[in-house]
Design a protein around this motif. Structure first.
Motif, mmCIF file in Angstrom:
data_model
loop_
_atom_site.group_PDB
_atom_site.id
_atom_site.type_symbol
_atom_site.label_atom_id
_atom_site.label_comp_id
_atom_site.label_asym_id
_atom_site.label_seq_id
_atom_site.Cartn_x
_atom_site.Cartn_y
_atom_site.Cartn_z
ATOM 1 N N PRO A 1 0.833 -1.213 0.000
ATOM 2 C CA PRO A 1 0.000 0.000 0.000
ATOM 3 C C PRO A 1 0.866 1.261 0.000
ATOM 4 N N GLY B 1 -0.083 5.181 -0.386
ATOM 5 C CA GLY B 1 -1.227 6.080 -0.505
ATOM 6 C C GLY B 1 -2.508 5.266 -0.585
ATOM 7 N N ILE B 2 -3.336 5.585 -1.578
ATOM 8 C CA ILE B 2 -4.595 4.841 -1.729
ATOM 9 C C ILE B 2 -4.464 3.677 -2.709
ATOM 10 N N TYR B 3 -3.274 3.518 -3.289
ATOM 11 C CA TYR B 3 -3.061 2.463 -4.273
ATOM 12 C C TYR B 3 -2.198 1.333 -3.697
ATOM 13 N N LYS B 4 -2.233 0.181 -4.367
ATOM 14 C CA LYS B 4 -1.391 -0.949 -4.009
ATOM 15 C C LYS B 4 -0.525 -1.315 -5.205
#
Length: 194
Positions: free
Chosen positions: A123, A125-128
């Motif tokens: 992870p 931020g908001i992304y993986k």
């Protein structure tokens, strides 16, 4: 001291005299992998698969081995990612000591010339994202083998591997790193001697 030297010479002589019906083997293995090194406190123990376990003896005691293994681990905390896998190609010498007619011990120090690691679902931020690591390593391997003749045989394996990753790729961008890891694998194998 003389008694110890005599015992060692006797042991090596018996190992040399014992005949082996098989010069080569090809096998697979399955083991319990215990992680170590940087960040290992965040990683659960996993499974190790030996896809290729190949050995060839040039003499009754000395030979060479080539192995392809892969280990998979999950993270204790999902903030670090979901899983990591490490695969290694290794090659090195092999010393075989005959312990009895149907029992032998292989000692196999190896150089892992190609090591790849994949860390899934990191992870940021908001992304993986996934990260791919490349490096090399060393293996101290041993196998206690049941059966010396041709045909299917069983082995109990104890392997310690030390990895050093020097490159990481994330989303197409490559960077230099210096990350160490290691694993201890307790396992069993099935091999075919021919």
């Amino acid at each position: 001291m003389k008694k110890v030297i005599i015992l060692i010479i006797t042991f090596l002589s018996i190992s040399t005299i014992s005949a082996q019906d098989s010069k080569a083997y090809l096998g697979v293995s399955l083991g319990y992998a215990i992680p170590g090194g940087d960040g290992s406190e965040n990683v659960n123990s996993g499974i190790n698969l030996g896809f290729i376990n190949f050995g060839y003896r040039f003499t009754k005691q000395w030979g060479a081995t080539l192995n392809l293994t892969s280990s998979g681990f999950s993270y204790k905390n999902t903030a670090n990612g979901s899983a990591i896998g490490i695969a290694a190609f290794s090659v090195g010498p092999m010393y075989t000591a005959s312990l009895s007619d149907k029992l032998s011990l292989d000692l196999k120090p190896q150089y892992a010339f190609s090591v790849a690691g994949v860390q899934k679902d990191i992870p940021i931020g908001i992304y993986k994202y996934d990260a791919t690591y490349k490096g090399t390593g060393f293996v101290l391997g041993s196998s206690l083998n049941f059966g010396m003749s041709k045909g299917f045989k069983l082995s109990l394996n104890l392997d310690y591997t030390s990895f050093n990753f020097t490159e990481v790729e994330v989303q197409g961008s490559t960077a230099s790193v210096s990350t160490s890891a290691n694993q201890l694998v307790l396992g069993a194998g099935l091999r075919y001697n021919f």
